[in-house]
Design a protein around this motif. Structure first.
Motif, PDB file in Angstrom:
ATOM      1  N   LEU A 230      -7.875   3.631   6.681  1.00 24.74           N
ATOM      2  CA  LEU A 230      -8.066   2.181   6.632  1.00 24.74           C
ATOM      3  C   LEU A 230      -7.318   1.484   7.762  1.00 24.74           C
ATOM      4  O   LEU A 230      -7.824   0.532   8.369  1.00 24.74           O
ATOM      5  N   SER A 231      -6.113   1.966   8.069  1.00 24.02           N
ATOM      6  CA  SER A 231      -5.354   1.384   9.174  1.00 24.02           C
ATOM      7  C   SER A 231      -6.063   1.606  10.509  1.00 24.02           C
ATOM      8  O   SER A 231      -6.127   0.699  11.354  1.00 24.02           O
ATOM      9  N   ARG A 232      -6.617   2.788  10.717  1.00 20.61           N
ATOM     10  CA  ARG A 232      -7.332   3.081  11.962  1.00 20.61           C
ATOM     11  C   ARG A 232      -8.581   2.204  12.099  1.00 20.61           C
ATOM     12  O   ARG A 232      -8.884   1.679  13.172  1.00 20.61           O
ATOM     13  N   TYR A 233      -9.288   2.019  11.005  1.00 20.69           N
ATOM     14  CA  TYR A 233     -10.494   1.186  11.036  1.00 20.69           C
ATOM     15  C   TYR A 233     -10.133  -0.275  11.300  1.00 20.69           C
ATOM     16  O   TYR A 233     -10.789  -0.961  12.091  1.00 20.69           O
ATOM     17  N   ALA A 234      -9.080  -0.776  10.626  1.00 15.93           N
ATOM     18  CA  ALA A 234      -8.681  -2.169  10.813  1.00 15.93           C
ATOM     19  C   ALA A 234      -8.180  -2.421  12.236  1.00 15.93           C
ATOM     20  O   ALA A 234      -8.402  -3.491  12.798  1.00 15.93           O
ATOM     21  N   GLN A 235      -7.528  -1.429  12.838  1.00 17.48           N
ATOM     22  CA  GLN A 235      -7.039  -1.609  14.200  1.00 17.48           C
ATOM     23  C   GLN A 235      -8.182  -1.685  15.196  1.00 17.48           C
ATOM     24  O   GLN A 235      -8.112  -2.418  16.192  1.00 17.48           O
TER      25      GLN A 235
ATOM     26  N   PRO B 274      -3.977  -5.131  15.307  1.00 22.02           N
ATOM     27  CA  PRO B 274      -2.897  -4.218  14.906  1.00 22.02           C
ATOM     28  C   PRO B 274      -2.106  -4.696  13.699  1.00 22.02           C
ATOM     29  O   PRO B 274      -1.674  -3.886  12.882  1.00 22.02           O
ATOM     30  N   GLN B 275      -1.881  -6.030  13.582  1.00 24.48           N
ATOM     31  CA  GLN B 275      -1.104  -6.493  12.437  1.00 24.48           C
ATOM     32  C   GLN B 275      -1.854  -6.322  11.124  1.00 24.48           C
ATOM     33  O   GLN B 275      -1.255  -6.016  10.090  1.00 24.48           O
ATOM     34  N   VAL B 276      -3.189  -6.495  11.135  1.00 24.12           N
ATOM     35  CA  VAL B 276      -3.975  -6.254   9.931  1.00 24.12           C
ATOM     36  C   VAL B 276      -3.930  -4.774   9.567  1.00 24.12           C
ATOM     37  O   VAL B 276      -3.837  -4.409   8.389  1.00 24.12           O
ATOM     38  N   ALA B 277      -3.989  -3.917  10.572  1.00 25.78           N
ATOM     39  CA  ALA B 277      -3.907  -2.477  10.315  1.00 25.78           C
ATOM     40  C   ALA B 277      -2.558  -2.099   9.707  1.00 25.78           C
ATOM     41  O   ALA B 277      -2.481  -1.285   8.767  1.00 25.78           O
ATOM     42  N   MET B 278      -1.489  -2.705  10.210  1.00 18.67           N
ATOM     43  CA  MET B 278      -0.150  -2.393   9.703  1.00 18.67           C
ATOM     44  C   MET B 278       0.004  -2.824   8.245  1.00 18.67           C
ATOM     45  O   MET B 278       0.486  -2.072   7.392  1.00 18.67           O
ATOM     46  N   ILE B 279      -0.449  -4.035   7.925  1.00 19.19           N
ATOM     47  CA  ILE B 279      -0.331  -4.536   6.562  1.00 19.19           C
ATOM     48  C   ILE B 279      -1.268  -3.777   5.625  1.00 19.19           C
ATOM     49  O   ILE B 279      -0.928  -3.502   4.458  1.00 19.19           O
TER      50      ILE B 279
ATOM     51  N   ARG C 288      -2.183  -0.616   5.858  1.00 13.43           N
ATOM     52  CA  ARG C 288      -1.590   0.689   5.592  1.00 13.43           C
ATOM     53  C   ARG C 288      -0.478   0.581   4.545  1.00 13.43           C
ATOM     54  O   ARG C 288      -0.415   1.373   3.595  1.00 13.43           O
ATOM     55  N   LYS C 289       0.388  -0.419   4.708  1.00 17.48           N
ATOM     56  CA  LYS C 289       1.475  -0.580   3.745  1.00 17.48           C
ATOM     57  C   LYS C 289       0.946  -0.981   2.370  1.00 17.48           C
ATOM     58  O   LYS C 289       1.445  -0.509   1.342  1.00 17.48           O
ATOM     59  N   GLY C 290      -0.063  -1.866   2.339  1.00 11.57           N
ATOM     60  CA  GLY C 290      -0.605  -2.296   1.057  1.00 11.57           C
ATOM     61  C   GLY C 290      -1.246  -1.152   0.284  1.00 11.57           C
ATOM     62  O   GLY C 290      -1.053  -1.032  -0.933  1.00 11.57           O
ATOM     63  N   VAL C 291      -2.011  -0.303   0.980  1.00 12.70           N
ATOM     64  CA  VAL C 291      -2.642   0.840   0.310  1.00 12.70           C
ATOM     65  C   VAL C 291      -1.585   1.804  -0.215  1.00 12.70           C
ATOM     66  O   VAL C 291      -1.702   2.349  -1.321  1.00 12.70           O
ATOM     67  N   ARG C 292      -0.535   2.022   0.543  1.00 13.95           N
ATOM     68  CA  ARG C 292       0.519   2.934   0.090  1.00 13.95           C
ATOM     69  C   ARG C 292       1.232   2.389  -1.142  1.00 13.95           C
ATOM     70  O   ARG C 292       1.439   3.114  -2.131  1.00 13.95           O
ATOM     71  N   TYR C 293       1.627   1.111  -1.105  1.00 17.09           N
ATOM     72  CA  TYR C 293       2.340   0.539  -2.247  1.00 17.09           C
ATOM     73  C   TYR C 293       1.470   0.548  -3.504  1.00 17.09           C
ATOM     74  O   TYR C 293       1.916   0.949  -4.592  1.00 17.09           O
ATOM     75  N   LEU C 294       0.218   0.110  -3.369  1.00 18.51           N
ATOM     76  CA  LEU C 294      -0.670   0.068  -4.528  1.00 18.51           C
ATOM     77  C   LEU C 294      -0.989   1.473  -5.042  1.00 18.51           C
ATOM     78  O   LEU C 294      -1.009   1.716  -6.256  1.00 18.51           O
ATOM     79  N   GLY C 295      -1.226   2.402  -4.122  1.00 19.70           N
ATOM     80  CA  GLY C 295      -1.542   3.769  -4.525  1.00 19.70           C
ATOM     81  C   GLY C 295      -0.400   4.441  -5.259  1.00 19.70           C
ATOM     82  O   GLY C 295      -0.613   5.078  -6.313  1.00 19.70           O
ATOM     83  N   PHE C 296       0.810   4.308  -4.751  1.00 20.89           N
ATOM     84  CA  PHE C 296       1.949   4.941  -5.415  1.00 20.89           C
ATOM     85  C   PHE C 296       2.272   4.255  -6.737  1.00 20.89           C
ATOM     86  O   PHE C 296       2.772   4.903  -7.675  1.00 20.89           O
ATOM     87  N   LEU C 297       1.991   2.939  -6.845  1.00 25.05           N
ATOM     88  CA  LEU C 297       2.194   2.271  -8.130  1.00 25.05           C
ATOM     89  C   LEU C 297       1.216   2.807  -9.170  1.00 25.05           C
ATOM     90  O   LEU C 297       1.610   3.111 -10.321  1.00 25.05           O
TER      91      LEU C 297
END
Length: 306
Positions: A45-50, A55-60, A62-71
């Motif tokens: 998702l980060s690669r596609y958004a970039q 780049p800032q959308v890709a960075m956010i 990536r972090k959003g998917v990680r936080y939501l996924g681990f939750l």
């Protein structure tokens, strides 16, 4: 043999505990599959958004998917271990509400970060001037923006301050203009000065021919003729242009005998103090009387009455 039989019996009883083994195997499968899936999905998702967005959308993303996924993975593990999620979610909601009231600044920064994300006043890698700090944007997060100044300092700017205060994106456009206010003495020929400035801009390798330089006679100063001189350049050539164009103007004005005036100050000592002594010395070193000094009285021949 008896001890071996007892050990075998213990292993048999352990293996006969089917619910425990089933739960353990399911947890291993969930963790073994869930963690790689979350990491791969975040990277894709980060690669596609970039590529498609920024780049800032890709960075956010990536972090959003990680936080939501681990939750979600954490909640799934709790459910497999037999915890009731309804009381847990209720307690988490109450806790989240309390934390929200206690951290209104953080919530404001998150909302401001969302506005920055969609408004896109700058991107990662841009040079911005915000809050008196000028530097390169390193990351744009939900709470703050990180930047590195040109003297290699790390600066964290809250998103709320970037929304409320003026912000300058220095490298948003591909070309910029360098403005310089000059002053020459009143005795100088304005036409000749403008011609020399045009030659300097034409010979400087960092000045762009299009748009053309701007040279304007702007007015009469207290001790100088004021001239506005502006040249255009590519945004990556700022330091080279600034360091060369000013030096070239000084060297060319000196070569052409064009005077750059400097401020003059009058010193007033007050009425109660004695005036400064002034003496005019000629080339051969002999003192000369001041124009205000009284001339010596001439001797007139005496006339005798008869």
């Amino acid at each position: 043999m008896e001890s071996a039989g007892e050990l075998f019996a213990e292993i048999s009883r352990f293996l006969s505990d089917v619910p425990f083994l089933t739960t353990a195997l399911r947890l291993l499968v969930i963790l073994g599959v869930g963690i790689p899936v979350i990491l791969v999905l975040a990277a894709q998702l980060s690669r596609y958004a970039q590529k498609k967005l920024s780049p800032q959308v890709a960075m956010i993303s990536r972090k959003g998917v990680r936080y939501l996924g681990f939750l979600l993975l954490f909640l799934t593990v709790l459910r497999e271990l037999g915890f009731a999620l309804t009381p847990f979610l209720g307690a988490a909601g109450i806790l989240g509400l309390a934390v929200g009231f206690a951290s209104q600044t953080s919530v404001s920064n998150i909302i401001s970060g969302i506005f920055l994300l969609f408004e896109r006043p700058f991107a990662v890698g841009d040079v911005i001037d915000a809050g008196g700090n000028t530097g390169i944007v390193l990351s744009i997060d939900l709470l703050s923006v990180k930047m590195r100044t040109f003297d290699n300092r790390y600066v964290r700017l809250p998103n709320e301050s970037l929304i409320k205060n003026p912000l300058i994106n220095i490298t948003r456009h591909p070309i910029r203009r360098f403005d310089l206010n000059l002053g020459v003495a009143y005795k100088e020929d304005i036409g000749r000065v403008i011609e020399i400035l045009n030659e300097i801009a034409d010979r400087n390798p960092w000045c762009l021919d299009e748009p053309a330089p701007i040279i304007m006679f702007t007015g009469f100063g207290s001790s100088e003729l004021q001239i506005f001189f502006a040249v255009w350049f590519a945004k990556a050539d700022f330091l080279q242009l600034r360091s060369t164009i000013i030096r070239e103007i000084k060297e060319r004005f000196d070569a052409e005998g064009i005077e750059i005036p400097f401020p003059h100050h009058s010193i007033y000592t007050g009425e109660v103090t004695a005036p400064f002594p002034i003496r005019i010395v000629t080339e051969n070193g002999s003192p000369q009387p001041l124009p205000s000094d009284p001339e010596p009285e001439a001797e007139h021949p005496s006339v005798e009455r008869t």
